[in-house]
Design a protein around this motif. Structure first.
Motif, mmCIF file in Angstrom:
data_model
loop_
_atom_site.group_PDB
_atom_site.id
_atom_site.type_symbol
_atom_site.label_atom_id
_atom_site.label_comp_id
_atom_site.label_asym_id
_atom_site.label_seq_id
_atom_site.Cartn_x
_atom_site.Cartn_y
_atom_site.Cartn_z
ATOM 1 N N VAL A 1 0.864 -1.170 0.000
ATOM 2 C CA VAL A 1 0.000 0.000 0.000
ATOM 3 C C VAL A 1 0.903 1.224 0.000
ATOM 4 N N VAL A 2 0.652 2.169 -0.917
ATOM 5 C CA VAL A 2 1.484 3.370 -1.021
ATOM 6 C C VAL A 2 0.810 4.515 -0.280
ATOM 7 N N LEU A 3 1.542 5.134 0.634
ATOM 8 C CA LEU A 3 1.024 6.248 1.424
ATOM 9 C C LEU A 3 1.626 7.569 0.958
ATOM 10 N N PRO A 4 0.814 8.603 0.789
ATOM 11 C CA PRO A 4 1.349 9.929 0.477
ATOM 12 C C PRO A 4 1.727 10.676 1.759
ATOM 13 N N VAL A 5 2.978 11.106 1.854
ATOM 14 C CA VAL A 5 3.440 11.819 3.047
ATOM 15 C C VAL A 5 4.192 13.076 2.639
ATOM 16 N N ILE B 1 4.585 1.462 1.595
ATOM 17 C CA ILE B 1 5.649 2.246 0.972
ATOM 18 C C ILE B 1 5.267 3.719 1.014
ATOM 19 N N PHE B 2 6.235 4.555 1.325
ATOM 20 C CA PHE B 2 6.091 6.005 1.210
ATOM 21 C C PHE B 2 7.441 6.557 0.795
ATOM 22 N N GLY B 3 7.452 7.813 0.433
ATOM 23 C CA GLY B 3 8.730 8.386 0.014
ATOM 24 C C GLY B 3 8.545 9.649 -0.787
ATOM 25 N N THR B 4 9.521 9.920 -1.657
ATOM 26 C CA THR B 4 9.502 11.090 -2.528
ATOM 27 C C THR B 4 9.364 10.619 -3.966
ATOM 28 N N GLY B 5 8.384 11.176 -4.681
ATOM 29 C CA GLY B 5 8.205 10.816 -6.076
ATOM 30 C C GLY B 5 7.568 9.461 -6.304
ATOM 31 N N VAL B 6 6.899 8.908 -5.291
ATOM 32 C CA VAL B 6 6.297 7.575 -5.450
ATOM 33 C C VAL B 6 4.785 7.621 -5.653
ATOM 34 N N SER C 1 1.311 10.573 -6.586
ATOM 35 C CA SER C 1 0.840 11.940 -6.819
ATOM 36 C C SER C 1 -0.332 12.289 -5.910
ATOM 37 N N ALA C 2 -0.725 11.357 -5.053
ATOM 38 C CA ALA C 2 -1.834 11.615 -4.125
ATOM 39 C C ALA C 2 -1.437 12.674 -3.102
ATOM 40 N N ALA C 3 -2.420 13.397 -2.601
ATOM 41 C CA ALA C 3 -2.164 14.444 -1.609
ATOM 42 C C ALA C 3 -1.792 13.821 -0.277
ATOM 43 N N ASN D 1 -2.940 10.441 7.407
ATOM 44 C CA ASN D 1 -3.419 9.193 6.823
ATOM 45 C C ASN D 1 -4.056 8.343 7.925
ATOM 46 N N GLY D 2 -5.244 7.796 7.638
ATOM 47 C CA GLY D 2 -6.025 7.152 8.681
ATOM 48 C C GLY D 2 -5.895 5.641 8.712
ATOM 49 N N TRP D 3 -5.813 5.108 9.925
ATOM 50 C CA TRP D 3 -5.706 3.667 10.158
ATOM 51 C C TRP D 3 -6.800 3.216 11.113
ATOM 52 N N LEU D 4 -7.213 1.956 10.966
ATOM 53 C CA LEU D 4 -8.164 1.335 11.881
ATOM 54 C C LEU D 4 -7.613 0.004 12.360
ATOM 55 N N LEU D 5 -7.834 -0.291 13.625
ATOM 56 C CA LEU D 5 -7.630 -1.632 14.148
ATOM 57 C C LEU D 5 -8.972 -2.335 14.127
ATOM 58 N N GLN D 6 -8.971 -3.610 13.733
ATOM 59 C CA GLN D 6 -10.184 -4.421 13.789
ATOM 60 C C GLN D 6 -9.854 -5.734 14.476
ATOM 61 N N GLU D 7 -10.663 -6.113 15.442
ATOM 62 C CA GLU D 7 -10.400 -7.337 16.204
ATOM 63 C C GLU D 7 -11.023 -8.547 15.519
ATOM 64 N N ILE D 8 -10.182 -9.554 15.227
ATOM 65 C CA ILE D 8 -10.652 -10.826 14.684
ATOM 66 C C ILE D 8 -9.883 -11.949 15.374
ATOM 67 N N LYS D 9 -10.593 -12.808 16.036
ATOM 68 C CA LYS D 9 -9.976 -13.987 16.650
ATOM 69 C C LYS D 9 -10.145 -15.216 15.762
#
Length: 220
Positions: free
Chosen positions: A24-28, A70-75, A77-79, A149-157
């Motif tokens: 998953v590519v994250l814009p930072v 993955i995040f970085g520079t030039g990876v 174009s998302a905000a 950037n938003g994250w969620l935890l979800q519980e699954i046993k």
């Protein structure tokens, strides 16, 4: 924290049509700040490559995850900060939340959705506390990285049938130990029903644990 794995009861034949989520590519905005944040969570640093001032790739992987970030520079174009609701599955949401809080992360309280199916967008329809009886798939907690950037935890046993992975996975030694305890208790009931000691108990344990994690009918 490493992933402990057991081979499934029957080997799964790889298919040319398999599509496995890898990255998953994250814009930072600030790559070093993002790297400090995610590695401080205990995520493994896999790579940090730069070919110029305009191109840098950092890859990190959450504990127990087959997919990386993955995040970085030039990876991309998302905000920066525009990614929402990336989901991390955990065995014990209270323990996972406490771990993040101890690492300095601003995490929401555990909640479940008023509709009881999946969480709504944003903070709409959040009900305080875990799902009733900590029902699988129903309990959540949310946090954001420094860019938003938003994250969620979800519980699954125990996963629903058909949603198991190719191998039976355990998040860590504690997760595996709990599974062994459940198998031991079930095996004790099995021996009580048969009225004899089971010399093949390792096979029974393995079958029970694989089926339990896959959400299949359990042996008796």
């Amino acid at each position: 924290m490493s992933r402990t794995e057991m081979a499934p009861a029957r080997a799964r034949v790889a298919s040319a049509s398999d599509f496995k989520l890898e990255v998953v590519v994250l814009p930072v905005t600030d790559v070093d700040r993002a790297k400090r944040f995610y590695t401080a969570l205990g995520w493994r640093e896999d790579a940090d490559f730069a070919t110029s001032d305009d191109f840098r790739v950092v890859q990190v992987t959450p504990p127990g995850s087959a997919a990386s970030v993955i995040f970085g520079t030039g990876v991309t174009s998302a905000a920066p900060g525009s990614v929402e609701d990336l989901q991390l599955t955990v065995l014990d949401i209270d323990r996972a939340r406490d771990d993040l809080v101890a690492r300095g992360v601003d995490v929401s309280e555990v909640f479940h959705d008023a509709g009881g199916v999946f969480h709504h967008a944003g903070t709409e329809a959040r009900v305080a506390g875990p799902a009733p009886e900590h029902a699988d798939y129903g309990s959540f907690a949310s946090f954001r990285d420094p860019d938003g950037n938003g994250w969620l935890l979800q519980e699954i046993k125990v996963r629903l049938p058909g949603r198991e992975s190719a191998t039976t996975q355990y998040d860590d030694a504690a997760d595996l130990a709990e599974a062994l305890r459940r198998a031991a208790a079930a095996h004790g009931e099995h021996e009580a029903r048969t009225g004899r000691a089971d010399p093949d108990w390792p096979d029974w344990y393995a079958e029970y644990m694989v089926r339990e994690r896959a959400g299949e009918e359990l042996p008796t």
